[in-house]
Design an enzyme around this catalytic site. Structure first.
Site, mmCIF file in Angstrom:
data_model
loop_
_atom_site.group_PDB
_atom_site.id
_atom_site.type_symbol
_atom_site.label_atom_id
_atom_site.label_comp_id
_atom_site.label_asym_id
_atom_site.label_seq_id
_atom_site.Cartn_x
_atom_site.Cartn_y
_atom_site.Cartn_z
ATOM 1 N N HIS A 1 12.018 70.570 9.446
ATOM 2 C CA HIS A 1 11.022 71.719 8.639
ATOM 3 C C HIS A 1 9.862 72.798 10.250
ATOM 4 C CE1 HIS A 1 10.230 69.682 5.154
ATOM 5 N NE2 HIS A 1 10.781 68.616 5.703
ATOM 6 N N ASP B 1 -18.013 77.521 6.716
ATOM 7 C CA ASP B 1 -18.238 78.661 5.777
ATOM 8 C C ASP B 1 -19.461 79.936 4.821
ATOM 9 O OD1 ASP B 1 -15.890 76.774 6.376
ATOM 10 O OD2 ASP B 1 -16.076 75.772 4.380
ATOM 11 N N LYS C 1 -9.813 77.620 7.287
ATOM 12 C CA LYS C 1 -10.705 77.022 8.294
ATOM 13 C C LYS C 1 -10.407 77.885 9.671
ATOM 14 C CE LYS C 1 -14.570 74.346 8.516
ATOM 15 N NZ LYS C 1 -15.399 73.881 7.490
ATOM 16 N N GLU D 1 7.675 74.065 9.972
ATOM 17 C CA GLU D 1 6.552 74.473 10.554
ATOM 18 C C GLU D 1 5.515 73.624 10.957
ATOM 19 O OE1 GLU D 1 8.536 73.705 8.001
ATOM 20 O OE2 GLU D 1 7.353 72.654 6.245
ATOM 21 N N CYS E 1 14.060 73.166 3.561
ATOM 22 C CA CYS E 1 14.451 72.238 3.343
ATOM 23 C C CYS E 1 15.179 71.873 1.730
ATOM 24 C CB CYS E 1 12.984 71.250 3.159
ATOM 25 S SG CYS E 1 13.315 68.759 2.644
ATOM 26 N N TYR E 2 13.837 71.735 0.174
ATOM 27 C CA TYR E 2 14.747 71.112 -1.113
ATOM 28 C C TYR E 2 14.856 72.781 -1.379
ATOM 29 C CZ TYR E 2 13.802 70.576 -5.807
ATOM 30 O OH TYR E 2 14.060 71.242 -7.084
ATOM 31 N N GLY F 1 10.199 69.646 -1.019
ATOM 32 C CA GLY F 1 9.734 69.044 -2.081
ATOM 33 C C GLY F 1 10.135 67.703 -1.915
#
Ligand code: XMP
Length: 591
Positions: free
Chosen positions: A179, A236, A446, A181, A86-87, A59
């Protein structure tokens, strides 16, 4: 991965991170279902969801900022496995008795992570097990953890961060300052996977399971009723319709409003390829003249969007009334016949979709069953809303049947976003149309939607289509929309798509709008004579979810071919320019 008694999701607690969605997606890449929840969610609500694990996101705040969001009260004592990023890591460190120091300068970008105990055994139960002693990670933080809490082991550091990763294996509390990710962290996915593993998460979030689960939910929701679905020509709505069709067969009727703003061959793709692949009952409304008349003389982007939204609703409502009248007329026989059809095709799709298939025949069976009843108007409306839309709009109307998708209640919430553009798509239909919504893709990203589309047997040209906005080419003509201009941009767009496909770039770029600057002319020379033609802009972008985007580095020879072909083959265009702006500050579409 070991099986766990707790089947619940991995909950990603969002502290306003740029990367919360990315964390959730990465977890799903590990085939574990995950959802994002706001940081203000009380522990009782978290526990009620029976999460397999909790991940605290990063964050923008410092833990020292007055009013900075705290970790859910009692989380670290709850016994749930927690990974702080992180945060989230800094909250964990501070709350459990370690030290987070305020530093003058932070650490941003690539850093080299040094493991404290390289080569730890696979039975170790730590997150860094088996990873190289030194590796690149991605950092983005101001404050720094300098002392780990008692009972924690420091597992890694960097030159400027003494505690870059730490864990208390007994309590299954883990944290990393970097991070995992983002793609720039070399072994990030392995670290996440190891966390999911030690948390005992079940790796059962597979395409086949998603299809099975959604089909069951849709059947439970719709019961013997009927549903209607607006097809936009996009991925979609096509996948949402195919899922519902698999669940209820001929009791789904699709409506395709041809507004004349689609790209070359797209209307045919919906009318032929989609129907051929699914056997769906399709009603096509030719509303081209109405849209053209309504757009005549309009140049303002927002005005265009609003007009198209309004016309779309009008056309859709009219079609819905006609279908209702048809069904009430007892044309059940008709639908019956199609039910059988759907059956057969369901089997077809099976062959391609593997496991997911078995259900096709089933759905057809039910379709036939319901057809026998006939005579009822549709009460359900299918929409292809995706998870990022849900997260961004902060809405939580719920998933199929209003329940919130897999995992029941929950759902993301609480984001305030400025209105940049009035998005119009079939998902923009007003709720007072009088239908109950079914949104089978509401929990999906997606890439998951594309995987499901393929498994359901939809053709690649539909599944791998570039995202295309509901208002279509109208918002790619800067200036008034006329049939001549539509014809020009349609040709130019078709050439660009053809060349990008031929170069094998379809899966590397997110989309490439071609924009006609219809009120700009420039001088050129063609065949020894002066030309005064339109410029078009190529806008190739890369993106994970369209929330942010970068301009795509399309190889020069491909750009050259696109430019040459467009200026040679589309007489009105004498200049091709390249848009090299990221989002933000620009948006992907020009209007
Ligand atoms: P922007 O231009 O906002 O676009 O960066 C983000 C993504 O959304 C698509 N887009 C739309 N999709 N209805 C849609 O269904 C719309 O009104 C709409 N406007 C933009 C755009 O193509 C990009 O993928």
């Amino acid at each position: 991965m070991p099986h766990n008694q707790t089947p619940g999701p991995v909950l990603v607690v969002d502290f306003g991170a740029q990367y919360a969605q990315l964390i959730a997606r990465r977890v799903r890449e590990c085939q574990v279902y995950s959802e994002i929840i706001p940081a203000t969610t009380p522990l009782a609500d978290i526990v009620e969801r029976k999460p397999a694990a909790v991940i605290l996101s990063g964050g923008p705040a410092s833990v020292y900022t007055p009013g900075a969001l705290p970790a859910p009260d009692g989380l670290f004592e709850s016994g749930l496995p927690v990974l702080g990023i992180c945060y989230g890591f800094q909250l964990m460190i501070r709350d459990l008795g370690g030290v987070v120091a305020k530093t003058a300068s932070g650490e941003y970008g690539a850093a080299t992570l040094q493991l404290s105990a390289p080569g730890a055994s696979a039975a170790d139960g730590g997150l860094m097990v088996g990873l190289p002693e030194r590796q690149q990670v991605w950092m983005s933080h101001g404050d720094t953890c300098t002392v780990a809490p008692p009972e924690f082991t420091v597992t890694a550091s960097t030159a400027s961060t003494p505690v870059a990763a730490a864990e208390d294996k007994a309590r299954r509390l883990y944290g990393v300052q970097f991070h995992p990710e983002v793609a720039h962290t070399d072994h990030g996915l392995e670290i996440l996977r190891q966390f999911l593993d030690v948390a005992g998460c079940r790796a059962d979030w597979t395409t086949a399971n998603i299809i099975d689960e959604q089909v069951d939910q849709i059947r439970a929701t719709v019961g013997p009723g009927r549903a209607i679905c607006g097809l936009s020509g996009g991925v979609d709505s096509a996948v949402a319709a195919a899922l519902v069709q698999r669940a209820i067969g001929a009791r789904l009727c699709c409506v395709f409003v041809d507004h004349g703003l689609l790209r070359k061959n797209e209307a045919e793709q919906v009318e032929q390829d989609f129907v051929a692949a699914t056997g769906v009952d399709l009603v096509v409304v030719d509303a081209q003249a109405d849209f053209a008349a309504a757009l005549s003389g309009v140049t303002d982007p927002e005005a265009k969007r609003k007009i198209i939204g309004r016309e779309f609703i009008r056309a859709f409502e009219q079609a819905a009334r006609q279908i209702a009248a048809r069904d009430a007329d007892g044309q059940g026989g008709d639908a019956d016949g199609r039910g059988g059809d759907a059956d057969g095709r369901g089997g077809d799709a099976d062959g391609r979709g593997g496991d997911a298939g078995g259900r096709g025949g089933d759905a057809g069976g039910r379709g036939g069953e319901a057809d026998g009843r006939g005579g009822e108007a549709a009460e359900f409306l299918v929409q292809g809303t995706l998870y990022p839309d849900v997260v961004e709009s902060g809405g939580d109307r719920g998933g199929p049947g209003g329940k919130g998708g897999p995992g029941g209640k929950g759902g993301p919430g609480g984001r305030l976003t400025a209105s940049i553009k009035s998005h119009h798509n079939v998902g923009g239909l007003p709720e007072d149309l009088g239908f109950t919504l079914i949104e089978p893709l509401r929990t999906l990203f997606k890439d998951e939607v594309r995987a499901i589309g393929s498994a359901l047997g939809l053709p690649p040209q539909i599944v791998w289509r570039q995202p295309f906005p509901g208002p279509g080419l109208a918002i790619r003509i800067v200036g008034e929309v006329t049939s001549e201009r539509l014809a020009i941009i349609r040709e130019a767009d078709s050439i660009a798509r053809e060349e990008l496909t031929a170069a094998g770039l379809d899966r590397h770029i997110w989309q490439c709008p071609v924009v006609l600057l219809a009120d700009v002319r420039s001088v050129g020379v063609q065949g020894d004579s002066r030309s005064y033609g339109y410029p078009v802009v190529l806008r190739p972008v890369t993106s994970e979810d369209a929330m942010t985007a970068d301009w795509a580095r399309v190889p020069d020879p491909v750009l050259a071919r696109i430019s040459t072909r467009i200026t040679n083959e589309v007489a009105e265009i004498n200049r091709v320019v390249l848009d090299i702006t990221s989002k933000p500050p620009a948006t992907i579409e020009w209007e």
